[in-house]
Design a protein around this motif. Structure first.
Motif, PDB file in Angstrom:
ATOM      1  N   VAL A  23     -10.998 -11.415  23.335  1.00  0.00           N
ATOM      2  CA  VAL A  23     -10.644 -12.390  24.315  1.00  0.00           C
ATOM      3  C   VAL A  23     -11.982 -12.472  24.935  1.00  0.00           C
ATOM      4  O   VAL A  23     -12.445 -11.147  25.831  1.00  0.00           O
ATOM      5  CB  VAL A  23      -9.740 -12.715  25.031  1.00  0.00           C
ATOM      6  N   ASN A  24     -13.055 -13.262  24.932  1.00  0.00           N
ATOM      7  CA  ASN A  24     -14.270 -13.668  25.938  1.00  0.00           C
ATOM      8  C   ASN A  24     -14.769 -11.899  25.855  1.00  0.00           C
ATOM      9  O   ASN A  24     -15.654 -11.162  26.803  1.00  0.00           O
ATOM     10  CB  ASN A  24     -13.723 -13.373  27.410  1.00  0.00           C
ATOM     11  N   GLY A  25     -15.565 -12.087  24.410  1.00  0.00           N
ATOM     12  CA  GLY A  25     -15.842 -10.623  24.289  1.00  0.00           C
ATOM     13  C   GLY A  25     -15.114  -9.179  24.813  1.00  0.00           C
ATOM     14  O   GLY A  25     -16.183  -8.371  24.394  1.00  0.00           O
ATOM     15  N   THR A  26     -13.895  -9.549  25.284  1.00  0.00           N
ATOM     16  CA  THR A  26     -13.580  -7.699  25.070  1.00  0.00           C
ATOM     17  C   THR A  26     -12.413  -7.684  24.405  1.00  0.00           C
ATOM     18  O   THR A  26     -10.849  -8.946  24.129  1.00  0.00           O
ATOM     19  CB  THR A  26     -12.918  -7.906  27.071  1.00  0.00           C
ATOM     20  N   MET A  27     -11.880  -6.484  24.314  1.00  0.00           N
ATOM     21  CA  MET A  27     -10.868  -6.294  22.944  1.00  0.00           C
ATOM     22  C   MET A  27      -9.815  -5.888  23.670  1.00  0.00           C
ATOM     23  O   MET A  27      -9.624  -4.423  25.109  1.00  0.00           O
ATOM     24  CB  MET A  27     -11.052  -5.464  21.786  1.00  0.00           C
ATOM     25  N   LYS A  28      -8.458  -6.182  23.778  1.00  0.00           N
ATOM     26  CA  LYS A  28      -7.456  -5.537  24.962  1.00  0.00           C
ATOM     27  C   LYS A  28      -6.016  -6.185  24.233  1.00  0.00           C
ATOM     28  O   LYS A  28      -5.998  -6.571  23.328  1.00  0.00           O
ATOM     29  CB  LYS A  28      -7.529  -7.330  25.984  1.00  0.00           C
ATOM     30  N   ARG A  29      -5.201  -4.159  24.596  1.00  0.00           N
ATOM     31  CA  ARG A  29      -4.022  -4.512  23.401  1.00  0.00           C
ATOM     32  C   ARG A  29      -2.870  -5.555  24.210  1.00  0.00           C
ATOM     33  O   ARG A  29      -2.778  -5.038  25.760  1.00  0.00           O
ATOM     34  CB  ARG A  29      -3.579  -3.367  23.195  1.00  0.00           C
ATOM     35  N   VAL A  30      -2.203  -5.999  23.301  1.00  0.00           N
ATOM     36  CA  VAL A  30      -0.980  -7.280  24.222  1.00  0.00           C
ATOM     37  C   VAL A  30       0.278  -6.645  23.585  1.00  0.00           C
ATOM     38  O   VAL A  30      -0.202  -6.799  21.682  1.00  0.00           O
ATOM     39  CB  VAL A  30      -1.284  -8.392  24.273  1.00  0.00           C
ATOM     40  N   GLY A  31       1.464  -6.581  23.937  1.00  0.00           N
ATOM     41  CA  GLY A  31       2.442  -6.517  23.195  1.00  0.00           C
ATOM     42  C   GLY A  31       3.342  -8.001  23.091  1.00  0.00           C
ATOM     43  O   GLY A  31       3.172  -8.641  23.168  1.00  0.00           O
ATOM     44  N   PRO A  32       4.781  -6.881  22.529  1.00  0.00           N
ATOM     45  CA  PRO A  32       5.797  -8.951  22.787  1.00  0.00           C
ATOM     46  C   PRO A  32       5.978  -9.282  24.395  1.00  0.00           C
ATOM     47  O   PRO A  32       5.979  -9.009  25.360  1.00  0.00           O
ATOM     48  CB  PRO A  32       6.980  -7.496  22.619  1.00  0.00           C
ATOM     49  N   GLY A  33       6.085 -10.491  24.006  1.00  0.00           N
ATOM     50  CA  GLY A  33       5.864 -11.567  25.013  1.00  0.00           C
ATOM     51  C   GLY A  33       4.589 -11.803  25.669  1.00  0.00           C
ATOM     52  O   GLY A  33       4.740 -12.558  26.728  1.00  0.00           O
ATOM     53  N   SER A  34       3.563 -11.493  25.186  1.00  0.00           N
ATOM     54  CA  SER A  34       1.960 -11.638  25.938  1.00  0.00           C
ATOM     55  C   SER A  34       1.848 -12.761  24.750  1.00  0.00           C
ATOM     56  O   SER A  34       2.518 -13.659  24.056  1.00  0.00           O
ATOM     57  CB  SER A  34       1.637 -10.279  25.183  1.00  0.00           C
TER      58      SER A  34
END
Length: 150
Positions: free
Chosen positions: A100-111
């Motif tokens: 997202v917007n050039g950045t990798m981010k970890r996300v989990g359930p409910g995100s």
């Protein structure tokens, strides 16, 4: 006789976009509906599976689409890409990495992930179990190329 909902479920499960005709009247938009998880066909893919719930015009959109993807561990649904329609992704289970917007981010359930129009994005399962997420995308009036098939 099949109900409108049963025909809709069968059509979207087969990946079809249809104009429906019921009792002599043309129905060309998605009406209020319920789509039961257990009624939606699962299509196996090389990276996991997908369930297509609907893809149809609505009263206010040229197209509204909902599908659920399950990615196997260490898999991506596709390389980073962009498109005109916007998307909302809701993670049901597993751990994903989202661009997202050039950045990798970890996300989990409910995100929840929002992908704006024409911005590069991707999703990858970085967990040890299958990851499942819901995708909602839409084409605002006038933004959809009617000759383009997804």
């Amino acid at each position: 006789m099949l109900t409108k909902r049963e025909i809709t479920v069968a059509a979207v499960s087969a990946g079809l976009t249809m104009t429906f005709v019921f009792a002599g009247s043309k129905i060309d938009k998605l009406d209020s509906s319920i789509f039961d998880w257990n009624d939606i066909a699962v299509k196996e893919t090389k990276t996991g599976s997908v369930r297509t719930f609907f893809r149809s015009p609505t009263a206010t959109l040229d197209e509204l689409e909902c599908h659920v993807t399950t990615l196997n561990p260490n898999e991506s649904s596709h390389p980073p890409h962009k498109h005109q329609e916007e998307e909302v992704i809701i993670i049901k289970e597993g751990t994903l990495e989202a661009l997202v917007n050039g950045t990798m981010k970890r996300v989990g359930p409910g995100s929840v992930v929002f992908q704006a129009s024409n911005q590069m994005h991707s999703i990858r399962n970085v967990g040890t179990i299958p990851a499942t997420y819901h995708v909602f995308s839409w084409h605002s009036p006038g933004t959809m190329n009617k000759n383009t098939v997804k």
